[in-house]
Design a protein around this motif. Structure first.
Motif, PDB file in Angstrom:
ATOM      1  N   HIS A 155      45.255  10.130 146.622  1.00  0.00           N
ATOM      2  CA  HIS A 155      45.871   9.190 145.668  1.00  0.00           C
ATOM      3  C   HIS A 155      45.229   9.271 144.288  1.00  0.00           C
ATOM      4  CE1 HIS A 155      47.986   7.541 148.995  1.00  0.00           C
ATOM      5  NE2 HIS A 155      46.896   7.128 149.585  1.00  0.00           N
ATOM      6  N   HIS A 156      44.045   9.823 144.216  1.00  0.00           N
ATOM      7  CA  HIS A 156      43.300   9.779 142.945  1.00  0.00           C
ATOM      8  C   HIS A 156      42.944  11.150 142.385  1.00  0.00           C
ATOM      9  CE1 HIS A 156      42.791   5.460 143.426  1.00  0.00           C
ATOM     10  NE2 HIS A 156      42.599   5.718 144.702  1.00  0.00           N
TER      11      HIS A 156
ATOM     12  N   PHE B  33      41.795  23.955 139.063  1.00  0.00           N
ATOM     13  CA  PHE B  33      42.169  22.784 138.249  1.00  0.00           C
ATOM     14  C   PHE B  33      41.886  21.540 139.075  1.00  0.00           C
ATOM     15  CE2 PHE B  33      45.054  19.358 137.193  1.00  0.00           C
ATOM     16  CZ  PHE B  33      45.132  19.362 135.813  1.00  0.00           C
ATOM     17  N   ILE B  34      41.398  20.520 138.386  1.00  0.00           N
ATOM     18  CA  ILE B  34      41.280  19.218 139.042  1.00  0.00           C
ATOM     19  C   ILE B  34      41.602  18.134 138.017  1.00  0.00           C
ATOM     20  CG2 ILE B  34      38.746  19.274 138.669  1.00  0.00           C
ATOM     21  CD1 ILE B  34      38.478  17.340 141.040  1.00  0.00           C
ATOM     22  N   ALA B  35      42.365  17.150 138.469  1.00  0.00           N
ATOM     23  CA  ALA B  35      42.560  15.929 137.662  1.00  0.00           C
ATOM     24  C   ALA B  35      42.144  14.770 138.550  1.00  0.00           C
ATOM     25  CB  ALA B  35      44.009  15.792 137.231  1.00  0.00           C
ATOM     26  N   ALA B  36      41.506  13.777 137.935  1.00  0.00           N
ATOM     27  CA  ALA B  36      40.973  12.663 138.733  1.00  0.00           C
ATOM     28  C   ALA B  36      41.152  11.339 137.998  1.00  0.00           C
ATOM     29  CB  ALA B  36      39.487  12.888 138.994  1.00  0.00           C
ATOM     30  N   ARG B  37      41.355  10.286 138.794  1.00  0.00           N
ATOM     31  CA  ARG B  37      41.366   8.922 138.226  1.00  0.00           C
ATOM     32  C   ARG B  37      40.107   8.211 138.728  1.00  0.00           C
ATOM     33  NH1 ARG B  37      46.563   6.406 139.280  1.00  0.00           N
ATOM     34  NH2 ARG B  37      46.048   7.010 141.387  1.00  0.00           N
ATOM     35  N   LEU B  38      39.326   7.662 137.804  1.00  0.00           N
ATOM     36  CA  LEU B  38      38.081   6.988 138.184  1.00  0.00           C
ATOM     37  C   LEU B  38      38.058   5.588 137.590  1.00  0.00           C
ATOM     38  CD1 LEU B  38      37.385  10.131 137.094  1.00  0.00           C
ATOM     39  CD2 LEU B  38      35.196   9.559 138.011  1.00  0.00           C
TER      40      LEU B  38
ATOM     41  N   ASN C 243      52.393  19.455 137.541  1.00  0.00           N
ATOM     42  CA  ASN C 243      53.097  18.222 137.145  1.00  0.00           C
ATOM     43  C   ASN C 243      52.452  16.993 137.763  1.00  0.00           C
ATOM     44  OD1 ASN C 243      54.930  19.709 135.759  1.00  0.00           O
ATOM     45  ND2 ASN C 243      56.361  19.889 137.506  1.00  0.00           N
ATOM     46  N   GLU C 244      51.871  17.178 138.932  1.00  0.00           N
ATOM     47  CA  GLU C 244      51.255  16.031 139.633  1.00  0.00           C
ATOM     48  C   GLU C 244      50.146  15.408 138.800  1.00  0.00           C
ATOM     49  OE1 GLU C 244      52.231  18.810 140.969  1.00  0.00           O
ATOM     50  OE2 GLU C 244      53.681  18.067 142.448  1.00  0.00           O
ATOM     51  N   SER C 245      49.568  16.193 137.904  1.00  0.00           N
ATOM     52  CA  SER C 245      48.524  15.644 137.031  1.00  0.00           C
ATOM     53  C   SER C 245      49.143  14.641 136.055  1.00  0.00           C
ATOM     54  CB  SER C 245      47.853  16.815 136.307  1.00  0.00           C
ATOM     55  OG  SER C 245      47.306  16.447 135.099  1.00  0.00           O
TER      56      SER C 245
END
Ligand SMILES: NC(=O)C1=CN([C@@H]2O[C@H](COP(=O)(O)OP(=O)(O)OC[C@H]3O[C@@H](n4cnc5c(N)ncnc54)[C@H](OP(=O)(O)O)[C@@H]3O)[C@@H](O)[C@H]2O)C=CC1
Ligand SMILES: O=C1O[C@H](COP(=O)(O)O)[C@@H](O)[C@H](O)[C@H]1O
Length: 496
Positions: free
Chosen positions: A283-284, A318-323, A460-462
């Motif tokens: 989810h994150h 690649f990594i995208a994260a929500r913190l 796109n999920e990012s």
């Protein structure tokens, strides 16, 4: 500065040529090396001192940004360089090394202050530290320091294990963990400047809608398949550079802050990061890998078609994260981080988006690379009914030209014994702790690997990660920070 013997493991390697010798040369030209300085380069291949010196000179021609090298200055610089054959696994090589180090210390009549710089693969760190200890190289009547390159461990258990091993030979105060992002001038100042900007406008963090940290690269895996395919973006960039950016942004460094204060402040940030559970990672976090595509008008191969990469590799590029930081100051402000290879452009920037009712303009942009500066920007991206012709307004401060590069700053600090901008063990351990559930989720394939075309901003999920919260990644194309350079110069914290 105290006399120093600089013992360089990996003296024939890529990093030494690309970064260490150019940094040392610039320090020498700026008279920032100790007056009595001696360097002993180590490697397995057989080289005479003369060939080693010629190789160093050659690497300066290829990689140094300094122009017009004076032959006399070059000769004086290279005079300090010696080479010694050493296989890190052969104990007798350390005994011979000790003899050479002592011989050089006698010739120069200097105290045995020794800086051991490990510019070698991480699998060799423990062996070298133990052999330095056992051979007596580290027990002379002066100081000793260990400068260690990344990666510091492969995951939480291995990082802890490595630290225990290093601590048998070196005290924490003697270990300098390089994270070159901490040597970037803007990174050292940005927390201060952000706090100044907010307080000058009489604002608190309550006016911040979100924070976005981007480090995008156009390069692919290059010749580093062996390392990168086991590291991925999460270990190569996220666990260290990206989390360090977050820590440095979130802390307000008191003037002349001590290394202990900085360490404590950064530790506090990491401790307040809301932990992720392995089952929630999907989810994150967005995991991506580049497919084929176009970079700067030229076709490039996908990751699994790169030399040395297995066709079925699931490694992340690649990594995208929500913190979220769970402390009263930063509470409720989502922080988004993304980094990846083979993206549209090379840039490292932090964007602070303000809420629409804020008296500040929409965004405060901290530009860390390729140029540096801070500006306010109005972006129209994603806003309904936006007026695309509205001029970009800006106040900006840029760090003046001539500022040294990261390696020059960090090597100079290490020579002075200043650990402020090196990664401290506590924060390294806490960052591995935060990252570990993501590593576990990757290993167990609990989240998909999205393939993105090279030359884009990632999968796109990012974008969807931010859309879920009603936000968008800042559109760098819509507002150029370099255009802002033409505007009023204004430094938060001090006028330029
Ligand atoms: N290159 C880069 O841009 C970056 C590198 N790093 C880190 O820096 C470190 C060095 O990387 P890099 O220079 O690229 O690596 P290279 O593979 O180019 O160089 C490795 C060096 O280690 C020496 N070496 C290897 N095995 C032994 C051994 N058994 N005994 C003695 N010396 C040995 C090699 O010398 P020889 O073959 O003569 O024995 C060589 O000088 C790594 O930890 C890497 O992760 C970090 C950031 C960026
Ligand atoms: O440490 C690393 O950093 C570089 C990016 O550094 P930058 O200063 O150019 O932003 C990255 O390319 C490399 O993979 C990684 O190991």
């Amino acid at each position: 500065m105290e006399p120093t013997t600089f013992v360089l493991f990996g003296a024939t390697g890529d990093l030494a040529k690309r970064k260490i010798y150019p940094a040392l040369y610039l320090l020498f030209v700026d008279q920032k090396l100790p007056k009595s300085f001696s360097l002993i380069g180590l490697g397995r291949r057989e080289l005479s001192d003369e060939t080693f010196q010629a190789n160093v000179e050659q690497s300066l021609s290829t990689f140094s940004k300094s122009e017009g090298r004076d032959p006399e200055v070059m000769r004086n610089f290279l005079r300090a360089f010696r080479y010694h054959v050493l296989d890190v696994n052969r104990k007798e090589d350390y005994t011979k090394l000790l003899q050479l180090v002592e011989q050089r210390e006698d010739e120069l009549n200097i105290l045995p202050n020794r800086m051991f710089y490990l510019s070698v693969g991480p699998e060799l760190f423990e062996t070298i530290a133990a052999n330095i200890h056992e051979s007596g190289l580290g027990s002379a009547n002066g100081w000793k320091r260990l400068v260690i390159e990344k990666p510091f461990g492969h995951d939480l258990p291995s990082a802890r294990q490595l630290n225990i091993q290093l601590n048998q030979a070196f005290d924490e105060t003697e270990i300098y963990r390089i994270d070159h992002y901490l040597g970037k001038p803007m990174v050292q100042q940005m927390g201060q400047r952000l706090h100044s900007a907010l307080s000058e406008q009489d604002l608190g963090t309550r006016n911040i809608a979100n924070i976005q940290i981007t480090a995008s690269e156009t390069l692919g895996v290059e010749e580093r398949a062996g390392y990168y395919d086991h590291a991925g973006a999460i270990r190569d960039m996220f666990q260290n550079h990206m989390l360090q950016l977050l820590m440095m942004l979130a802390i307000e460094l008191p003037n002349r802050s001590s290394v202990v204060e900085v360490g404590n402040l950064k530790k506090k940030v990491m401790k307040t990061l809301k932990p992720l559970h392995k089952m929630d990672v999907s989810h994150h976090i967005v995991r991506g890998q580049y497919g084929e595509g176009e970079i700067n008008g030229g076709k490039v191969a996908g990751y699994t078609a790169e030399p040395g990469i297995a066709l079925d590799s699931l490694n992340d590029t690649f990594i995208a994260a929500r913190l979220k930081v769970d402390d009263p100051f930063w509470k409720d402000i989502p922080i988004y981080i993304r980094t990846g290879k083979r993206l549209k452009e090379k840039l490292t920037r932090i964007v602070i988006e303000f809420k629409s009712e804020s008296p500040l303009q929409d965004h405060l942009i901290v530009e860390i690379g390729p140029n540096d500066g801070i500006s306010f920007q109005r972006s129209n991206s994603g806003k309904e009914g936006s007026d695309v012709d509205k001029p970009v307004q800006s106040k900006l401060s840029a760090i003046k030209a001539g500022i040294p590069e990261a390696y020059e700053i960090l090597i100079h600090d290490a020579l002075k014994g200043d650990k402020t901008y090196f990664a401290h063990w506590d924060e390294v351990e806490l960052s591995w702790e935060w990252v570990q559930p993501i590593l576990d989720a990757y290993r167990e394939n609990l989240l998909p690997l999205h393939i993105y075309p090279a030359g884009t901003y990632g999968p796109n999920e990012s974008d969807k990660l931010l859309e879920q919260d009603g936000f968008h990644w800042f559109d760098f194309k819509s507002a150029s920070v370099n255009d802002a350079n033409k505007g009023e110069l204004y430094a938060y914290g001090h006028k330029t």
